[in-house]
Design an enzyme around this catalytic site. Structure first.
Site, PDB file in Angstrom:
ATOM      1  N   GLU A 330       6.834  -3.492  23.760  1.00 26.68           N
ATOM      2  CA  GLU A 330       6.461  -4.447  24.819  1.00 26.68           C
ATOM      3  C   GLU A 330       6.774  -3.932  26.219  1.00 26.68           C
ATOM      4  O   GLU A 330       6.410  -4.555  27.204  1.00 26.68           O
ATOM      5  CB  GLU A 330       7.214  -5.772  24.605  1.00 26.68           C
ATOM      6  CG  GLU A 330       6.738  -6.610  23.432  1.00 26.68           C
ATOM      7  CD  GLU A 330       7.452  -6.276  22.130  1.00 26.68           C
ATOM      8  OE1 GLU A 330       7.937  -5.127  21.971  1.00 26.68           O
ATOM      9  OE2 GLU A 330       7.512  -7.159  21.257  1.00 26.68           O
ATOM     10  N   TRP A 443      31.493 -11.249  16.742  1.00 34.90           N
ATOM     11  CA  TRP A 443      30.376 -10.396  16.360  1.00 34.90           C
ATOM     12  C   TRP A 443      30.832  -8.970  16.078  1.00 34.90           C
ATOM     13  O   TRP A 443      31.636  -8.404  16.843  1.00 34.90           O
ATOM     14  CB  TRP A 443      29.343 -10.361  17.496  1.00 34.90           C
ATOM     15  CG  TRP A 443      28.555 -11.624  17.604  1.00 34.90           C
ATOM     16  CD1 TRP A 443      28.763 -12.786  16.912  1.00 34.90           C
ATOM     17  CD2 TRP A 443      27.433 -11.849  18.452  1.00 34.90           C
ATOM     18  NE1 TRP A 443      27.844 -13.727  17.274  1.00 34.90           N
ATOM     19  CE2 TRP A 443      27.016 -13.190  18.222  1.00 34.90           C
ATOM     20  CE3 TRP A 443      26.739 -11.080  19.370  1.00 34.90           C
ATOM     21  CZ2 TRP A 443      25.928 -13.751  18.895  1.00 34.90           C
ATOM     22  CZ3 TRP A 443      25.661 -11.638  20.033  1.00 34.90           C
ATOM     23  CH2 TRP A 443      25.258 -12.952  19.790  1.00 34.90           C
TER      24      TRP A 443
HETATM   25  P1  AMP Z   1       9.915  -0.880  18.900  1.00 31.31           P
HETATM   26  O1  AMP Z   1       9.147  -1.822  19.712  1.00 31.31           O
HETATM   27  O2  AMP Z   1       9.434  -0.759  17.504  1.00 31.31           O
HETATM   28  O3  AMP Z   1      10.042   0.441  19.555  1.00 31.31           O
HETATM   29  O4  AMP Z   1      11.392  -1.459  18.751  1.00 31.31           O
HETATM   30  C1  AMP Z   1      12.159  -1.803  19.859  1.00 31.31           C
HETATM   31  C2  AMP Z   1      13.590  -2.030  19.459  1.00 31.31           C
HETATM   32  O5  AMP Z   1      14.189  -0.819  18.982  1.00 31.31           O
HETATM   33  C3  AMP Z   1      14.492  -2.442  20.595  1.00 31.31           C
HETATM   34  O6  AMP Z   1      14.369  -3.795  20.911  1.00 31.31           O
HETATM   35  C4  AMP Z   1      15.855  -2.072  20.044  1.00 31.31           C
HETATM   36  O7  AMP Z   1      16.348  -3.049  19.150  1.00 31.31           O
HETATM   37  C5  AMP Z   1      15.575  -0.825  19.265  1.00 31.31           C
HETATM   38  N1  AMP Z   1      15.934   0.348  20.068  1.00 31.31           N
HETATM   39  C6  AMP Z   1      15.135   1.143  20.777  1.00 31.31           C
HETATM   40  N2  AMP Z   1      15.837   2.144  21.354  1.00 31.31           N
HETATM   41  C7  AMP Z   1      17.126   1.966  21.006  1.00 31.31           C
HETATM   42  C8  AMP Z   1      18.357   2.650  21.281  1.00 31.31           C
HETATM   43  N3  AMP Z   1      18.391   3.751  22.002  1.00 31.31           N
HETATM   44  N4  AMP Z   1      19.485   2.137  20.760  1.00 31.31           N
HETATM   45  C9  AMP Z   1      19.478   1.024  19.998  1.00 31.31           C
HETATM   46  N5  AMP Z   1      18.365   0.360  19.692  1.00 31.31           N
HETATM   47  C10 AMP Z   1      17.196   0.808  20.183  1.00 31.31           C
END
Ligand code: AMP
Length: 539
Positions: A330, A443
């Site tokens: 997004e 948490w």
């Molecule tokens: P997507 O839209 O499939 O790329 O997923 C997005 C989600 O991936 C984010 O809202 C995070 O929860 C997770 N995410 C992306 N980059 C990171 C990161 N460097 N560390 C932890 N979670 C991440």
């Protein structure tokens, strides 16, 4: 009074025009799906994109039409994005790792009129095709010599398709807010949702990704997006690398440790980007063969939290700078990079790697805040965690075809992540809101626990989920994949973790498995793990 500057809409074709003008001979190198390496230039990518635009226009493709792409990272896939958007049509990436029903839903919901695909996915497309009634034609990214026999409607080899025109064509002009790309994001419940990028959002986002405190891209770099074009808009590299005039290396279908190592070394890749799973594969290959990385300077790691052991191995053993990045589909998709502000530039050793665990600070174009559940803004003290919300010109304001309101009253989008932000602006993801383990009203971050566990020398991959607990509500279960030929015991791992995290965060149990399920974008699938362990009880 209005400014007296020219009206120069931020359209994507300006990016490839610029690359072809200022960097015409810069190489674009791809591992083709047919096998051999292909070498082209920005000049030729532009010319062929113009031919495609011309051919599409001749086929009656109009402003706003959606064209699916089901393909690996190659020059042909790249030029198709420019050709499609150059007439105001919309590239719609289809992730081949999704289930067939999801792909059918996504292509139909997106309204794809044509699909461009790699040879690798012909069999898959033949299974989907009977359910995709709106698709009028399939274009296969290959030449006549490699064209397979197929039942796909009006199938044609890409090279034949574009060879019927001469490229004497003008890009179309339209409003910069016109849709350019579409990528569906899969939530854990319900149907995938369509994110729609505009020309303006892609151009602004690419500029923000190039900046020195972001990926610091220049024409002296050789950039390899290992992250697929079908994953979250290729982290903008399909736009930011040509905008920087960087040499571009497209790794095709082979993303295992050995193949990634070989292409980095033979093509002198200086900057690359992918999810942690890819880098775990590369590091394991390096460890088992004793090979060294001699060319790579920077690696951007994101999509899920980058384990500390990965950052330390790249930086300390191989001299490669790690840039931890965070974002989501997004957000076009990148929202922060962990590069060093002067306030933290002198950190050394443990303190430096503590910082590098964080997901970094937002680049220009991204406003960030953390709030409690009632929307009250929380302080940037590095301790208080809350819901992470963002806004900006490359952040979604709605999903395609859905009425639901997704912004708060200040125009911020709730990322679904829980995070802290420290006094220097460095954001640290505690967890996805739904993955955090709620133990006795407090948490526990599954990400932090996984990071510590994967630092054990015998552990290949680790995942943590919450398991229902009578007294505490939930307690952490640690799931481990051991490295090949290593046999650490539960006690070994617990001893390793002890002291590295708060006592009450210690997992209540550990199970060893052969593999951990991943999502279509290469992240640990907590949903599948929760299903698999739904009957698990702590003894
Ligand atoms: P997507 O839209 O499939 O790329 O997923 C997005 C989600 O991936 C984010 O809202 C995070 O929860 C997770 N995410 C992306 N980059 C990171 C990161 N460097 N560390 C932890 N979670 C991440």
């Amino acid at each position: 009074m209005l400014g007296l500057m020219q009206d120069w809409p931020l359209l994507i074709h300006r990016v490839i025009d610029y690359a072809a003008t200022q960097h015409p001979h810069r190489a674009v190198i791809s591992r083709s799906v047919e096998g051999p390496m292909r070498r082209t230039t920005y000049h030729d990518v532009r010319l062929r994109a113009l031919k495609l635009a011309q051919r599409l226009a001749r086929d009656g493709v109009k402003l706003g039409d959606r064209i699916g792409t089901l393909a690996w990272n190659t020059d042909r896939h790249l030029e198709s994005w420019y050709g499609i958007t150059g007439i105001g049509a919309i590239y719609h990436t289809l992730n081949p790792r999704l289930f067939e029903e999801q792909l059918i839903y996504i292509a139909n919901h997106g309204g794809d009129k044509m699909i461009f695909l790699d040879l690798t996915f012909v069999a898959l497309a033949e299974k989907l095709a009977p359910h995709l009634s709106a698709v009028e034609r399939y274009v296969i990214f290959t030449d006549a010599a490699h064209m397979p026999k197929t039942t796909l409607k009006n199938a044609v080899a890409y090279e034949d398709y574009i060879s019927e025109v001469d490229g004497d064509f003008q890009w179309r002009e339209f409003d910069e807010n016109t849709a350019a790309g579409m990528c569906y994001t899969s939530g854990t419940t319900g149907h995938p949702k369509g994110v729609v990028y505009s020309h303006r959002s892609n151009v602004l986002h690419a500029m923000s990704v190039m900046m020195p405190d972001s990926l610091c891209l220049s024409s002296r770099d050789t950039v390899m997006p290992v992250v697929p074009l079908f994953h979250a808009n290729s982290w903008s590299l399909a736009f930011s690398a040509p905008m920087a005039g960087a040499t571009l290396v497209m790794p095709g279908a082979k993303l295992d440790g050995e193949s990634v190592f070989n292409i980095i070394e033979t093509e002198n890749v200086s900057v690359t980007a992918a999810v942690p799973t890819v880098w775990l594969g590369l590091l394991q290959y390096l460890e088992s063969t004793g090979q060294r990385l001699t060319k790579l300077k920077r690696v951007a790691i994101g999509g899920s939290a980058c384990p500390r052991a990965v950052t330390e191995a790249f930086e300390q053993k191989y001299g490669v700078e790690v840039i931890h990045a965070w974002g989501m589909t997004e957000m076009s998709p990148i929202g922060s990079f962990c590069t060093l502000k002067p306030e933290v530039a002198d950190l050394k050793g443990t303190a430096l790697y503590d910082l590098k665990q964080k997901q970094g600070f937002a680049q220009f174009t991204v406003d960030m805040k953390i709030t409690d559940d009632d929307g009250k803004i929380l302080p940037w003290d590095g301790k208080t965690f809350g819901r992470l919300k963002v806004r900006g010109p490359a952040v979604s304001k709605a999903y395609y075809g859905l009425d639901e309101a997704i912004l708060d009253n200040e125009g911020y989008f709730d990322t679904g992540d829980v995070a802290t932000i420290d006094e220097h602006g460095y954001m640290n993801i505690t967890d996805r809101a739904k993955d955090v383990i709620k133990s006795g009203g407090e948490w526990i971050s599954s990400i932090d626990l996984e990071n510590v566990a994967v630092g054990h020398p015998d552990v290949a991959e680790a995942a943590v989920i919450g398991i229902a607990h009578e007294k505490w509500g939930e307690r952490p279960l640690l799931i481990i994949v051991r490295k090949k030929d290593r046999q650490p015991t539960k006690e070994d791992i617990l001893k390793f973790i002890e002291g590295k995290i708060a006592k009450w965060w210690m997992p209540d149990d550990i199970v060893f498995v052969d593999d951990i399920p991943h999502t279509a974008t290469g992240k640990i699938s907590k949903k599948n793990l929760r299903d698999k362990f739904k009957d698990f009880r702590f003894s």
